[in-house]
Design a protein around this motif. Structure first.
Motif, PDB file in Angstrom:
ATOM      1  N   GLU A 239     -14.408 -28.664 -52.427  1.00  0.00           N
ATOM      2  CA  GLU A 239     -13.623 -27.802 -51.495  1.00  0.00           C
ATOM      3  C   GLU A 239     -12.861 -28.630 -50.658  1.00  0.00           C
ATOM      4  O   GLU A 239     -11.655 -28.158 -50.371  1.00  0.00           O
ATOM      5  CB  GLU A 239     -14.663 -26.978 -50.735  1.00  0.00           C
ATOM      6  N   LEU A 240     -13.011 -29.920 -50.116  1.00  0.00           N
ATOM      7  CA  LEU A 240     -12.208 -30.712 -49.631  1.00  0.00           C
ATOM      8  C   LEU A 240     -11.007 -30.907 -50.018  1.00  0.00           C
ATOM      9  O   LEU A 240     -10.029 -31.050 -49.439  1.00  0.00           O
ATOM     10  CB  LEU A 240     -13.015 -31.758 -48.690  1.00  0.00           C
ATOM     11  N   GLU A 241     -11.164 -31.379 -51.118  1.00  0.00           N
ATOM     12  CA  GLU A 241     -10.132 -32.161 -52.075  1.00  0.00           C
ATOM     13  C   GLU A 241      -8.850 -30.967 -52.316  1.00  0.00           C
ATOM     14  O   GLU A 241      -8.011 -31.164 -52.454  1.00  0.00           O
ATOM     15  CB  GLU A 241     -10.561 -32.661 -53.527  1.00  0.00           C
ATOM     16  N   LYS A 242      -9.463 -29.740 -52.390  1.00  0.00           N
ATOM     17  CA  LYS A 242      -8.729 -28.651 -52.732  1.00  0.00           C
ATOM     18  C   LYS A 242      -7.904 -28.280 -51.415  1.00  0.00           C
ATOM     19  O   LYS A 242      -6.811 -27.741 -51.618  1.00  0.00           O
ATOM     20  CB  LYS A 242      -9.288 -27.281 -53.288  1.00  0.00           C
ATOM     21  N   ALA A 243      -8.385 -28.454 -50.432  1.00  0.00           N
ATOM     22  CA  ALA A 243      -7.726 -27.772 -49.253  1.00  0.00           C
ATOM     23  C   ALA A 243      -7.150 -28.787 -48.336  1.00  0.00           C
ATOM     24  O   ALA A 243      -6.374 -28.284 -47.561  1.00  0.00           O
ATOM     25  CB  ALA A 243      -9.250 -27.020 -48.143  1.00  0.00           C
ATOM     26  N   VAL A 244      -7.334 -29.871 -48.565  1.00  0.00           N
ATOM     27  CA  VAL A 244      -6.698 -30.949 -47.395  1.00  0.00           C
ATOM     28  C   VAL A 244      -6.193 -32.149 -48.361  1.00  0.00           C
ATOM     29  O   VAL A 244      -6.542 -32.387 -49.441  1.00  0.00           O
ATOM     30  CB  VAL A 244      -7.688 -31.476 -46.305  1.00  0.00           C
ATOM     31  N   GLU A 245      -5.152 -32.917 -47.787  1.00  0.00           N
ATOM     32  CA  GLU A 245      -4.546 -33.901 -48.278  1.00  0.00           C
ATOM     33  C   GLU A 245      -5.443 -35.254 -47.949  1.00  0.00           C
ATOM     34  O   GLU A 245      -5.290 -35.674 -46.809  1.00  0.00           O
ATOM     35  CB  GLU A 245      -3.026 -34.335 -47.590  1.00  0.00           C
ATOM     36  N   THR A 246      -6.388 -35.587 -48.702  1.00  0.00           N
ATOM     37  CA  THR A 246      -7.381 -36.411 -48.276  1.00  0.00           C
ATOM     38  C   THR A 246      -6.996 -37.807 -47.884  1.00  0.00           C
ATOM     39  O   THR A 246      -7.606 -38.305 -46.837  1.00  0.00           O
ATOM     40  CB  THR A 246      -8.316 -36.630 -49.443  1.00  0.00           C
ATOM     41  N   LYS A 247      -5.574 -38.202 -48.414  1.00  0.00           N
ATOM     42  CA  LYS A 247      -5.181 -39.580 -47.955  1.00  0.00           C
ATOM     43  C   LYS A 247      -4.362 -39.552 -46.572  1.00  0.00           C
ATOM     44  O   LYS A 247      -4.112 -40.651 -46.165  1.00  0.00           O
ATOM     45  CB  LYS A 247      -4.319 -40.154 -48.916  1.00  0.00           C
ATOM     46  N   LYS A 248      -4.349 -38.495 -46.038  1.00  0.00           N
ATOM     47  CA  LYS A 248      -3.506 -38.107 -45.006  1.00  0.00           C
ATOM     48  C   LYS A 248      -4.559 -37.444 -43.740  1.00  0.00           C
ATOM     49  O   LYS A 248      -4.150 -36.795 -42.844  1.00  0.00           O
ATOM     50  CB  LYS A 248      -2.382 -37.492 -44.874  1.00  0.00           C
ATOM     51  N   THR A 249      -5.948 -37.563 -44.215  1.00  0.00           N
ATOM     52  CA  THR A 249      -6.659 -36.768 -43.401  1.00  0.00           C
ATOM     53  C   THR A 249      -7.506 -37.406 -42.202  1.00  0.00           C
ATOM     54  O   THR A 249      -8.407 -38.457 -42.828  1.00  0.00           O
ATOM     55  CB  THR A 249      -7.477 -35.982 -44.211  1.00  0.00           C
ATOM     56  N   TYR A 250      -7.665 -37.218 -41.104  1.00  0.00           N
ATOM     57  CA  TYR A 250      -8.496 -37.764 -39.997  1.00  0.00           C
ATOM     58  C   TYR A 250      -9.700 -36.515 -39.943  1.00  0.00           C
ATOM     59  O   TYR A 250      -9.603 -35.840 -39.017  1.00  0.00           O
ATOM     60  CB  TYR A 250      -7.964 -38.163 -38.944  1.00  0.00           C
ATOM     61  N   LEU A 251     -10.732 -36.941 -40.345  1.00  0.00           N
ATOM     62  CA  LEU A 251     -11.848 -35.737 -40.407  1.00  0.00           C
ATOM     63  C   LEU A 251     -12.961 -35.966 -39.178  1.00  0.00           C
ATOM     64  O   LEU A 251     -13.093 -36.980 -39.030  1.00  0.00           O
ATOM     65  CB  LEU A 251     -12.749 -35.875 -41.711  1.00  0.00           C
ATOM     66  N   ILE A 252     -13.142 -34.756 -38.575  1.00  0.00           N
ATOM     67  CA  ILE A 252     -14.020 -34.935 -37.172  1.00  0.00           C
ATOM     68  C   ILE A 252     -14.880 -33.712 -37.446  1.00  0.00           C
ATOM     69  O   ILE A 252     -14.720 -32.513 -37.676  1.00  0.00           O
ATOM     70  CB  ILE A 252     -13.128 -34.473 -36.042  1.00  0.00           C
ATOM     71  N   THR A 253     -16.288 -34.394 -37.622  1.00  0.00           N
ATOM     72  CA  THR A 253     -17.428 -33.284 -37.896  1.00  0.00           C
ATOM     73  C   THR A 253     -18.639 -33.775 -36.999  1.00  0.00           C
ATOM     74  O   THR A 253     -18.460 -34.775 -36.230  1.00  0.00           O
ATOM     75  CB  THR A 253     -18.006 -33.579 -39.366  1.00  0.00           C
ATOM     76  N   ASP A 254     -19.586 -33.080 -36.683  1.00  0.00           N
ATOM     77  CA  ASP A 254     -20.945 -33.335 -36.208  1.00  0.00           C
ATOM     78  C   ASP A 254     -21.484 -34.049 -37.026  1.00  0.00           C
ATOM     79  O   ASP A 254     -21.209 -34.735 -38.147  1.00  0.00           O
ATOM     80  CB  ASP A 254     -21.737 -32.113 -35.890  1.00  0.00           C
ATOM     81  N   ASP A 255     -22.809 -34.554 -36.797  1.00  0.00           N
ATOM     82  CA  ASP A 255     -23.488 -35.661 -37.375  1.00  0.00           C
ATOM     83  C   ASP A 255     -24.704 -35.078 -38.543  1.00  0.00           C
ATOM     84  O   ASP A 255     -25.595 -35.757 -38.848  1.00  0.00           O
ATOM     85  CB  ASP A 255     -24.277 -36.670 -36.421  1.00  0.00           C
ATOM     86  N   GLY A 256     -24.168 -34.091 -38.932  1.00  0.00           N
ATOM     87  CA  GLY A 256     -24.902 -33.258 -40.013  1.00  0.00           C
ATOM     88  C   GLY A 256     -25.034 -34.242 -41.473  1.00  0.00           C
ATOM     89  O   GLY A 256     -24.170 -34.939 -41.793  1.00  0.00           O
ATOM     90  N   ARG A 257     -26.244 -34.385 -41.931  1.00  0.00           N
ATOM     91  CA  ARG A 257     -26.498 -35.205 -43.192  1.00  0.00           C
ATOM     92  C   ARG A 257     -25.461 -34.907 -44.306  1.00  0.00           C
ATOM     93  O   ARG A 257     -25.246 -35.809 -44.945  1.00  0.00           O
ATOM     94  CB  ARG A 257     -28.028 -35.210 -43.486  1.00  0.00           C
ATOM     95  N   HIS A 258     -25.314 -33.476 -44.345  1.00  0.00           N
ATOM     96  CA  HIS A 258     -24.363 -33.126 -45.297  1.00  0.00           C
ATOM     97  C   HIS A 258     -23.023 -33.716 -45.434  1.00  0.00           C
ATOM     98  O   HIS A 258     -22.183 -33.520 -46.328  1.00  0.00           O
ATOM     99  CB  HIS A 258     -24.541 -31.710 -45.781  1.00  0.00           C
ATOM    100  N   TYR A 259     -22.496 -34.194 -44.143  1.00  0.00           N
ATOM    101  CA  TYR A 259     -21.152 -34.656 -43.926  1.00  0.00           C
ATOM    102  C   TYR A 259     -21.124 -36.100 -44.150  1.00  0.00           C
ATOM    103  O   TYR A 259     -20.238 -36.859 -44.179  1.00  0.00           O
ATOM    104  CB  TYR A 259     -20.686 -34.218 -42.570  1.00  0.00           C
ATOM    105  N   SER A 260     -22.313 -36.801 -44.377  1.00  0.00           N
ATOM    106  CA  SER A 260     -22.536 -38.272 -44.262  1.00  0.00           C
ATOM    107  C   SER A 260     -21.633 -39.135 -45.385  1.00  0.00           C
ATOM    108  O   SER A 260     -21.004 -40.153 -45.328  1.00  0.00           O
ATOM    109  CB  SER A 260     -23.795 -38.814 -44.210  1.00  0.00           C
ATOM    110  N   LYS A 261     -21.704 -38.062 -46.567  1.00  0.00           N
ATOM    111  CA  LYS A 261     -20.961 -38.999 -47.781  1.00  0.00           C
ATOM    112  C   LYS A 261     -19.356 -38.609 -47.879  1.00  0.00           C
ATOM    113  O   LYS A 261     -18.787 -38.975 -48.751  1.00  0.00           O
ATOM    114  CB  LYS A 261     -21.670 -38.631 -49.212  1.00  0.00           C
ATOM    115  N   LEU A 262     -18.938 -37.775 -46.924  1.00  0.00           N
ATOM    116  CA  LEU A 262     -17.564 -37.497 -46.815  1.00  0.00           C
ATOM    117  C   LEU A 262     -16.612 -38.395 -46.605  1.00  0.00           C
ATOM    118  O   LEU A 262     -15.147 -38.451 -46.596  1.00  0.00           O
ATOM    119  CB  LEU A 262     -17.241 -36.153 -46.069  1.00  0.00           C
ATOM    120  N   LYS A 263     -17.107 -39.576 -46.005  1.00  0.00           N
ATOM    121  CA  LYS A 263     -16.451 -40.719 -45.523  1.00  0.00           C
ATOM    122  C   LYS A 263     -15.401 -41.427 -46.612  1.00  0.00           C
ATOM    123  O   LYS A 263     -14.180 -41.553 -46.235  1.00  0.00           O
ATOM    124  CB  LYS A 263     -17.243 -41.587 -44.889  1.00  0.00           C
TER     125      LYS A 263
END
Length: 308
Positions: A205-229
């Motif tokens: 869903e992230l690849e469909k919704a954002v320009e990944t190479k131009k994105t500075y992502l801000i999230t909480d420290d949830g484990r499911h977000y750890s592999k998005l780096k």
């Protein structure tokens, strides 16, 4: 467009038909049989005729109005209600305003319009600094889930909760001095109804919704977000245990709370199978909050041949 301007511009069915044809001519007509793009207009029977194969196409065919027996003025009034306010209108209220006998065709019309809004927002991607978090919306389970007659759980795992991924473009406001307001400026947003928070689902869903190479992502420290780096240019994970989440991710949480209030106040309850349609309507109107004529933009989106 307010209601006085609307009825001045579209006083009857014929005025709506002519206006719709003008917008359809701007976009162009594609023949369903040979894919030809050049047509004659047969004014006596209100059909397009393909110059290449002679196949005839009605004015509604290939648009959001395809297979609909509702008059053009009904659709135009629905477009006006859908774009004239920040809030929304339920299908039942539209039925009352149109004084139509049956609810189902009005409900179908409104959901077709919401799907057009979804298609319009899919044409662009978010970029820059993006806040990302999840929200849980109370929805009505579909028929298959209700047949199972499972005991309803409580909390995050409840069958009534629909998982929604929320992404908001925002940037720091260096001139913000009011401590009661967010220190970030909001731009555009997207909300996606998802089945789970697994890495494969989030990354897709992230690849469909954002320009990944131009994105500075801000999230909480949830484990499911750890592999998005590895997917984006930069990923900042913030521990919100000792911080207020509305300070770290202010616009995500405002978006979730405002959308929940809107759905509860206007629609009272929404079906799980149609959650994305309601989310898309909210995003479409928010992302175009500063535009002058959102009515015409929605109309142009409704006649695009490639979407139907």
């Amino acid at each position: 467009m307010n209601i006085f301007e609307f009825f001045k511009k579209f006083p009857n069915e014929e005025s709506c038909r002519i206006h719709f044809k003008n917008h359809r001519d701007k976009v162009g007509v594609i023949c369903k049989k040979c894919k030809g793009e050049h047509h004659y207009w047969l004014s006596t029977i209100q059909y397009y005729k393909c110059k290449q194969c002679g196949f005839r196409t009605s004015l509604k065919s290939g648009t959001v109005m395809e297979n609909s027996k509702l008059p053009f003025q009904y659709w135009y009034i629905a477009f006006m209600f859908a774009t004239s306010t920040k809030k929304s209108f339920s299908s039942l209220e539209i039925q009352r305003q149109l004084n139509h006998k049956f609810y189902e065709p009005i409900w179908s019309m409104m959901h077709k319009i919401r799907r057009v809004m979804c298609k319009a927002d899919e044409e662009y991607k978010l970029e820059g600094s993006i806040e990302l978090d999840e929200g849980f919306f109370v929805t009505v389970p579909n028929k298959e889930e209700r047949k199972e007659k499972q005991e309803l759980k409580r909390g995050v795992g409840s069958q009534r909760n629909s998982k929604v991924l929320v992404m908001v473009e925002s940037e720091l406001n260096p001139n913000q001095t009011n401590q009661h307001k967010a220190n970030r400026i909001v731009k555009r947003l997207k909300m996606v109804h998802i089945e789970d928070y697994k890495h494969n689902t989030l990354s897709k869903e992230l690849e469909k919704a954002v320009e990944t190479k131009k994105t500075y992502l801000i999230t909480d420290d949830g484990r499911h977000y750890s592999k998005l780096k590895g997917l984006v240019k930069s990923h900042t994970s913030i521990n919100t245990k000792n911080l207020k989440s509305d300070k770290v991710l202010p616009w995500v949480h405002k978006t979730i709370s405002n959308a929940k209030r809107l759905f509860l106040g206007i629609h009272h309850s929404i079906g799980r199978d149609y959650t994305q349609n309601y989310l898309s309507e909210y995003c479409f109107k928010f992302n175009r909050r500063n535009e002058v004529d959102i009515f015409d933009e929605l109309l142009l989106c409704s006649v695009k041949n490639t979407w139907y």
